[in-house]
Write a protein that holds these residues in place. Structure first.
Motif, PDB file in Angstrom:
ATOM      1  N   LEU A 150      58.692  21.553  42.289  1.00 57.41           N
ATOM      2  CA  LEU A 150      57.695  20.660  41.706  1.00 57.41           C
ATOM      3  C   LEU A 150      58.328  19.748  40.653  1.00 57.41           C
ATOM      4  O   LEU A 150      58.016  18.555  40.569  1.00 57.41           O
ATOM      5  CB  LEU A 150      56.556  21.474  41.083  1.00 57.41           C
ATOM      6  N   HIS A 151      59.221  20.327  39.855  1.00 54.12           N
ATOM      7  CA  HIS A 151      59.904  19.542  38.830  1.00 54.12           C
ATOM      8  C   HIS A 151      60.733  18.436  39.465  1.00 54.12           C
ATOM      9  O   HIS A 151      60.753  17.288  38.976  1.00 54.12           O
ATOM     10  CB  HIS A 151      60.794  20.444  37.981  1.00 54.12           C
ATOM     11  N   CYS A 152      61.415  18.750  40.559  1.00 53.57           N
ATOM     12  CA  CYS A 152      62.232  17.748  41.252  1.00 53.57           C
ATOM     13  C   CYS A 152      61.385  16.606  41.798  1.00 53.57           C
ATOM     14  O   CYS A 152      61.891  15.496  41.994  1.00 53.57           O
ATOM     15  CB  CYS A 152      63.013  18.409  42.392  1.00 53.57           C
ATOM     16  N   ARG A 153      60.106  16.883  42.027  1.00 55.61           N
ATOM     17  CA  ARG A 153      59.207  15.850  42.531  1.00 55.61           C
ATOM     18  C   ARG A 153      58.474  15.118  41.402  1.00 55.61           C
ATOM     19  O   ARG A 153      57.577  14.338  41.651  1.00 55.61           O
ATOM     20  CB  ARG A 153      58.190  16.477  43.488  1.00 55.61           C
ATOM     21  N   GLY A 154      58.864  15.407  40.180  1.00 62.38           N
ATOM     22  CA  GLY A 154      58.314  14.693  39.047  1.00 62.38           C
ATOM     23  C   GLY A 154      57.059  15.286  38.448  1.00 62.38           C
ATOM     24  O   GLY A 154      56.362  14.618  37.667  1.00 62.38           O
ATOM     25  N   HIS A 155      56.757  16.548  38.749  1.00 57.55           N
ATOM     26  CA  HIS A 155      55.552  17.183  38.223  1.00 57.55           C
ATOM     27  C   HIS A 155      55.896  18.086  37.043  1.00 57.55           C
ATOM     28  O   HIS A 155      56.898  18.788  37.054  1.00 57.55           O
ATOM     29  CB  HIS A 155      54.867  18.017  39.322  1.00 57.55           C
ATOM     30  N   HIS A 156      55.047  18.059  36.035  1.00 60.12           N
ATOM     31  CA  HIS A 156      55.206  18.953  34.887  1.00 60.12           C
ATOM     32  C   HIS A 156      54.661  20.325  35.247  1.00 60.12           C
ATOM     33  O   HIS A 156      53.546  20.447  35.743  1.00 60.12           O
ATOM     34  CB  HIS A 156      54.456  18.403  33.676  1.00 60.12           C
ATOM     35  N   THR A 157      55.434  21.364  34.971  1.00 62.47           N
ATOM     36  CA  THR A 157      55.010  22.729  35.287  1.00 62.47           C
ATOM     37  C   THR A 157      55.244  23.651  34.105  1.00 62.47           C
ATOM     38  O   THR A 157      56.060  23.362  33.219  1.00 62.47           O
ATOM     39  CB  THR A 157      55.784  23.291  36.499  1.00 62.47           C
ATOM     40  N   TYR A 158      54.529  24.755  34.099  1.00 64.21           N
ATOM     41  CA  TYR A 158      54.775  25.817  33.118  1.00 64.21           C
ATOM     42  C   TYR A 158      54.435  27.141  33.774  1.00 64.21           C
ATOM     43  O   TYR A 158      53.407  27.258  34.450  1.00 64.21           O
ATOM     44  CB  TYR A 158      53.930  25.636  31.859  1.00 64.21           C
ATOM     45  N   VAL A 159      55.312  28.120  33.587  1.00 61.48           N
ATOM     46  CA  VAL A 159      55.118  29.429  34.184  1.00 61.48           C
ATOM     47  C   VAL A 159      54.643  30.418  33.133  1.00 61.48           C
ATOM     48  O   VAL A 159      55.293  30.594  32.097  1.00 61.48           O
ATOM     49  CB  VAL A 159      56.417  29.948  34.842  1.00 61.48           C
ATOM     50  N   LEU A 160      53.509  31.039  33.375  1.00 63.90           N
ATOM     51  CA  LEU A 160      53.009  32.116  32.513  1.00 63.90           C
ATOM     52  C   LEU A 160      53.412  33.443  33.147  1.00 63.90           C
ATOM     53  O   LEU A 160      52.898  33.829  34.197  1.00 63.90           O
ATOM     54  CB  LEU A 160      51.485  32.026  32.385  1.00 63.90           C
ATOM     55  N   ASP A 161      54.326  34.128  32.506  1.00 59.60           N
ATOM     56  CA  ASP A 161      54.830  35.398  33.026  1.00 59.60           C
ATOM     57  C   ASP A 161      54.147  36.561  32.313  1.00 59.60           C
ATOM     58  O   ASP A 161      54.133  36.617  31.080  1.00 59.60           O
ATOM     59  CB  ASP A 161      56.339  35.473  32.831  1.00 59.60           C
ATOM     60  N   GLY A 162      53.578  37.468  33.069  1.00 60.18           N
ATOM     61  CA  GLY A 162      52.823  38.566  32.494  1.00 60.18           C
ATOM     62  C   GLY A 162      53.629  39.413  31.526  1.00 60.18           C
ATOM     63  O   GLY A 162      53.135  39.827  30.482  1.00 60.18           O
ATOM     64  N   ASP A 163      54.887  39.656  31.862  1.00 66.33           N
ATOM     65  CA  ASP A 163      55.717  40.488  30.997  1.00 66.33           C
ATOM     66  C   ASP A 163      56.003  39.792  29.673  1.00 66.33           C
ATOM     67  O   ASP A 163      55.904  40.385  28.601  1.00 66.33           O
ATOM     68  CB  ASP A 163      57.028  40.821  31.707  1.00 66.33           C
ATOM     69  N   ASN A 164      56.340  38.506  29.744  1.00 66.29           N
ATOM     70  CA  ASN A 164      56.596  37.750  28.521  1.00 66.29           C
ATOM     71  C   ASN A 164      55.351  37.685  27.644  1.00 66.29           C
ATOM     72  O   ASN A 164      55.428  37.807  26.417  1.00 66.29           O
ATOM     73  CB  ASN A 164      57.064  36.336  28.863  1.00 66.29           C
ATOM     74  N   LEU A 165      54.204  37.503  28.255  1.00 66.79           N
ATOM     75  CA  LEU A 165      52.960  37.420  27.499  1.00 66.79           C
ATOM     76  C   LEU A 165      52.642  38.733  26.797  1.00 66.79           C
ATOM     77  O   LEU A 165      52.051  38.748  25.725  1.00 66.79           O
ATOM     78  CB  LEU A 165      51.814  37.027  28.426  1.00 66.79           C
ATOM     79  N   ARG A 166      53.039  39.844  27.408  1.00 66.35           N
ATOM     80  CA  ARG A 166      52.779  41.147  26.782  1.00 66.35           C
ATOM     81  C   ARG A 166      53.702  41.407  25.599  1.00 66.35           C
ATOM     82  O   ARG A 166      53.512  42.366  24.871  1.00 66.35           O
ATOM     83  CB  ARG A 166      52.883  42.261  27.824  1.00 66.35           C
ATOM     84  N   HIS A 167      54.682  40.562  25.407  1.00 65.65           N
ATOM     85  CA  HIS A 167      55.518  40.651  24.204  1.00 65.65           C
ATOM     86  C   HIS A 167      54.957  39.796  23.080  1.00 65.65           C
ATOM     87  O   HIS A 167      55.423  39.881  21.945  1.00 65.65           O
ATOM     88  CB  HIS A 167      56.949  40.202  24.518  1.00 65.65           C
ATOM     89  N   GLY A 168      53.974  38.952  23.399  1.00 66.53           N
ATOM     90  CA  GLY A 168      53.432  38.062  22.386  1.00 66.53           C
ATOM     91  C   GLY A 168      51.919  38.054  22.387  1.00 66.53           C
ATOM     92  O   GLY A 168      51.275  38.873  21.731  1.00 66.53           O
TER      93      GLY A 168
END
Length: 229
Positions: free
Chosen positions: A76-94
């Motif tokens: 998606l990034h290569c096609r010019g789209h802004h993305t963000y990944v919400l990872d469950g494990d990372n979120l459980r650290h914050g």
């Protein structure tokens, strides 16, 4: 990967924000549910990943959900789209570090992530969410946050034996011997999706490559007009 949700065309944004983000009005929130839920990311993409889920399992790194999340985000990034990944494990650290893995806390975990993902979607960012969400009612609640077909669920329907064979942290083994309690698919239920927009399965006895799975999702988004400028 297992589900995607699509943000609105920034209808609530101020005129200046709307002008600046007009090109992103086709943004999509992507939520992935794979054959087994993962507790953390894998695939060498820091800060991103997709939680793997299966009607019979729940283990970190088992079905390649993080690898798929990274592949999709990269494409998606290569096609010019802004993305963000919400990872469950990372979120459980914050954000969700105060939550356990009890049923009620899992529900709250999904609710919070759904609300955060909706904010990203409203801002015109494609949000890829990777979470343990074994209960159908919780997934339906997230879907309800993003109406008008803006929530797209992708279900990686892989055999349980594949997931257990790919269990790098030995979580299945610990669960089978009773050393881990509340493990999805072992002593806690997983309710399979019934209305997934996309289902990814094995082909000729082989798991699709991350690129092939990402392309399957991209094709769906393109064919349904979600990636239009």
């Amino acid at each position: 990967m297992s589900s995607l949700s699509i943000p609105p065309p920034l209808l609530r944004a101020s005129p200046s924000l709307t002008a600046a983000a007009k090109w992103r009005k086709g943004a999509v929130r992507v939520r992935v549910r794979t054959s087994v839920p993962a507790l953390d990311g894998d695939g060498g993409c820091a800060g991103s990943g997709m939680e793997q889920q299966h009607h019979q399992g729940d283990a970190s790194g088992s079905a390649g959900k993080s690898t798929l999340a990274c592949a999709l985000s990269r494409e998606l990034h290569c096609r010019g789209h802004h993305t963000y990944v919400l990872d469950g494990d990372n979120l459980r650290h914050g954000l969700n570090r105060d939550l356990s893995f009890k049923a009620e806390d899992r529900t709250e975990n999904i609710r919070r992530v759904g609300e955060v993902a909706k904010l990203f979607a409203d801002a015109g960012t494609i949000c890829i969410a990777s979470l343990i969400s074994p209960y159908r009612r919780d997934r339906d609640a997230c879907r309800a946050l993003l109406p008008d077909s803006r929530f797209i669920e992708v279900f990686m329907d892989l055999p349980l034996e594949i997931c257990e064979a790919r269990d790098p942290k030995g979580l299945y083994k610990l669960a089978r011997t009773g050393k881990i309690k509340g493990f999805t698919g072992v002593d806690d239920p997983y309710e399979s999706p019934v209305n997934s927009e996309i289902v990814i399965k094995m082909e000729d006895g082989e798991c699709p490559s991350p690129k092939a799975m990402a392309n399957q999702v991209l094709c769906y988004l393109e064919e349904n007009g979600y990636l239009q400028a």
